[in-house]
Design a protein around this motif. Sequence first.
Motif, short mmCIF file in Angstrom:
data_model
loop_
_atom_site.label_atom_id
_atom_site.label_comp_id
_atom_site.label_asym_id
_atom_site.label_seq_id
_atom_site.Cartn_x
_atom_site.Cartn_y
_atom_site.Cartn_z
N ALA A 1 53.03 35.08 42.96
CA ALA A 1 53.43 36.22 43.78
C ALA A 1 52.39 37.34 43.85
CB ALA A 1 54.75 36.79 43.24
N CYS A 2 51.44 37.40 42.95
CA CYS A 2 50.59 38.60 42.86
C CYS A 2 49.11 38.32 43.09
CB CYS A 2 50.76 39.28 41.51
SG CYS A 2 52.46 39.32 40.89
N LYS B 1 55.35 57.80 48.81
CA LYS B 1 54.95 56.55 48.17
C LYS B 1 55.74 56.28 46.91
CE LYS B 1 50.57 55.29 48.60
NZ LYS B 1 49.08 55.29 48.52
N PRO C 1 45.39 51.46 50.97
CA PRO C 1 44.59 51.39 49.74
C PRO C 1 44.46 49.98 49.19
CG PRO C 1 46.81 52.22 49.28
CD PRO C 1 46.67 52.13 50.77
N LYS C 2 43.47 49.79 48.32
CA LYS C 2 43.22 48.50 47.69
C LYS C 2 44.30 48.22 46.65
CE LYS C 2 39.13 47.54 49.47
NZ LYS C 2 39.60 47.12 50.81
N PRO C 3 44.58 46.92 46.41
CA PRO C 3 45.52 46.58 45.33
C PRO C 3 44.99 47.13 44.00
CG PRO C 3 44.97 44.64 46.64
CD PRO C 3 44.04 45.73 47.08
N ARG C 4 45.90 47.48 43.11
CA ARG C 4 45.46 48.04 41.82
C ARG C 4 44.64 47.04 41.03
NH1 ARG C 4 45.95 51.24 42.79
NH2 ARG C 4 47.87 52.38 42.52
N SER D 1 51.61 51.38 51.80
CA SER D 1 50.61 50.46 51.25
C SER D 1 51.20 49.06 51.41
CB SER D 1 50.34 50.74 49.77
OG SER D 1 51.21 49.98 48.93
N GLN D 2 50.42 48.03 51.09
CA GLN D 2 50.91 46.66 51.25
C GLN D 2 51.64 46.16 50.01
OE1 GLN D 2 50.75 44.84 54.07
NE2 GLN D 2 49.78 46.53 55.15
N MET D 3 51.84 47.01 49.03
CA MET D 3 52.55 46.57 47.82
C MET D 3 54.04 46.42 48.13
SD MET D 3 52.83 45.87 44.58
CE MET D 3 54.16 45.92 43.38
N LYS E 1 48.94 54.88 38.72
CA LYS E 1 49.32 56.13 39.39
C LYS E 1 50.67 56.64 38.93
CE LYS E 1 47.07 55.41 43.90
NZ LYS E 1 47.29 55.17 45.34
N TYR E 2 51.66 55.74 38.93
CA TYR E 2 53.05 56.21 38.82
C TYR E 2 53.59 56.05 37.41
CZ TYR E 2 52.18 56.03 43.76
OH TYR E 2 51.62 56.20 45.00
N CYS F 1 46.78 39.32 46.26
CA CYS F 1 46.25 40.68 46.41
C CYS F 1 45.52 41.14 45.13
CB CYS F 1 47.38 41.65 46.73
SG CYS F 1 48.11 41.32 48.35
N HIS F 2 46.17 41.00 43.98
CA HIS F 2 45.61 41.59 42.76
C HIS F 2 44.56 40.71 42.10
CE1 HIS F 2 48.21 45.13 42.66
NE2 HIS F 2 49.18 44.36 43.09
C1 HEC Z 1 50.33 42.04 49.78
C2 HEC Z 1 49.53 42.57 48.70
C3 HEC Z 1 50.17 42.76 47.34
C4 HEC Z 1 50.93 41.87 46.60
C5 HEC Z 1 51.32 40.45 46.97
C6 HEC Z 1 51.23 42.53 45.35
N1 HEC Z 1 50.70 43.79 45.34
FE1 HEC Z 1 50.85 45.15 43.83
N2 HEC Z 1 49.78 46.49 44.92
C7 HEC Z 1 49.24 46.27 46.17
C8 HEC Z 1 48.55 47.44 46.61
C9 HEC Z 1 47.81 47.59 47.92
C10 HEC Z 1 48.67 48.40 45.59
C11 HEC Z 1 48.10 49.81 45.56
C12 HEC Z 1 48.90 50.79 46.36
C13 HEC Z 1 48.43 52.22 46.17
O1 HEC Z 1 47.56 52.46 45.35
O2 HEC Z 1 49.00 53.09 46.82
C14 HEC Z 1 49.45 47.76 44.53
C15 HEC Z 1 49.78 48.38 43.34
C16 HEC Z 1 50.47 47.77 42.29
C17 HEC Z 1 50.76 48.39 41.02
C18 HEC Z 1 50.27 49.76 40.60
C19 HEC Z 1 51.25 50.86 40.43
C20 HEC Z 1 50.64 52.13 39.87
O3 HEC Z 1 51.41 52.91 39.29
O4 HEC Z 1 49.45 52.40 40.00
C21 HEC Z 1 51.44 47.46 40.26
C22 HEC Z 1 51.96 47.64 38.85
C23 HEC Z 1 51.57 46.28 41.07
N3 HEC Z 1 50.97 46.50 42.31
C24 HEC Z 1 52.17 45.11 40.64
C25 HEC Z 1 52.28 43.96 41.41
C26 HEC Z 1 52.91 42.74 40.95
C27 HEC Z 1 53.45 42.53 39.56
C28 HEC Z 1 52.86 41.85 41.99
C29 HEC Z 1 53.43 40.47 42.03
C30 HEC Z 1 54.83 40.32 41.64
C31 HEC Z 1 52.19 42.53 43.10
N4 HEC Z 1 51.85 43.78 42.71
C32 HEC Z 1 51.95 41.95 44.33
C33 HEC Z 1 49.36 45.12 46.90
C34 HEC Z 1 50.04 43.97 46.53
#
Ligand code: HEC
Length: 310
Positions: free
Chosen positions: A43-44, A200, A64-67, A101-103, A75-76, A47-48
């Motif tokens: 699932a992750c 956000k 923004p870019k994925p973390r 964002s795309q998260m 951030k949060y 992007c990550h």
């Molecule tokens: C489609 C792309 C995408 C997918 C799939 C994705 N993420 Fe993300 N994620 C992002 C992006 C883009 C950000 C940064 C957003 C921002 O900084 O505003 C992010 C940020 C985060 C953060 C950071 C929060 C913080 O406080 O800084 C966490 C934790 C996270 N993702 C967990 C996950 C997990 C766990 C999965 C899988 C279950 C996942 N993400 C799947 C795009 C994705």
Amino acid sequence: MQKINPLSFSGLALIAVPFLAMAGAPALFPASAARGQVVYSKACTACHGENGDGNGPGAGPLNPKPRDFTSGLYKYRSTGFGELPTDEDLLQVINEGIPHSQMPPWKHTLSEQERLDVVAYIKGFSSDFKDAKPPEVLVIPETPASSPALVQEGRKVFMALQCWSCHGTEGHGDGKAASILMDNWGHPIRPVNFTWAQYKRGNDPASIYKTFTTGLNGTPMPSFAGAFLFGGDKEIDSTTKASFSALEIKQLEDYFKAQPTEAALNNMAAEKKNELEQQRKWALVHYLRSLIQKPTIQQQLFTEDMELTR
Ligand code: HEC
Ligand code: HEC
């Protein structure tokens, strides 16, 4: 697993489908990083990235870019500036996703067990989490009801603390400093627009309170934890004067005159000081919330559509 395009909803649905059967089921076991790895790779990673560095195959065009989980910067948090997040902080972001964002939100597509397991797994990407003492969690007092007077005071606090230098004098995210801001990874980052229908981190008062009290690690958004006890004899600098109308500057002067001076603050009992600080913080929260716009028809349709695809 088929190759997915993380930008398309059909792509997201593909990630989601294998989990749907279990979505919503409560967790039965303590979190396991080993199980979390399986969830993460499905699932992750798109992007990550497999290594957690934020450079997954789908990360390129995202803004923004994925973390980058190897940095330990989140951030949060409900913890102080520069501190690590708690497991609950991470879980909340994973549950709700990050608007603008795309998260994506995962509470509908992963079971609670899978979300807890993936939290355990992503912590393993940064050595900062190893042996770290649990960080101190910010205690947020109960939110007082909003009132026109509190909103007006919040506008003064917004002016006094210079939130506008980045977020703009009317909160549109277009302050003078806004166009040159970079995050810790060298990517341009814009201050948020306070008129957005959806913040956000969420629009609730406590989340907004947390953001300016703890700051957002890895971004130019500072912590204002110690900034709220300014004295009424504080000078209004020339940049502030040049940025607001004469009327608003006059109102700020009047506000300052009604406030205790720096010297009075120094002699103030701790309890009174705390009261003053909380008053100003909630005034700022309610001022920001007064700027939030109701969602447009398109936004409402989009949200409903998202509900249907879940
Ligand atoms: C489609 C792309 C995408 C997918 C799939 C994705 N993420 Fe993300 N994620 C992002 C992006 C883009 C950000 C940064 C957003 C921002 O900084 O505003 C992010 C940020 C985060 C953060 C950071 C929060 C913080 O406080 O800084 C966490 C934790 C996270 N993702 C967990 C996950 C997990 C766990 C999965 C899988 C279950 C996942 N993400 C799947 C795009 C994705
Ligand atoms: C140096 C520039 C700068 C200053 C000064 C600044 N901010 Fe920010 N702020 C940012 C940036 C950058 C972000 C993060 C944008 C992102 O994560 O996409 C942000 C994010 C926020 C958010 C998060 C909103 C959301 O969508 O969840 C809040 C709330 C906020 N700022 C409030 C304030 C307040 C209140 C002040 C003044 C007390 C302030 N900021 C001063 C740059 C700044």
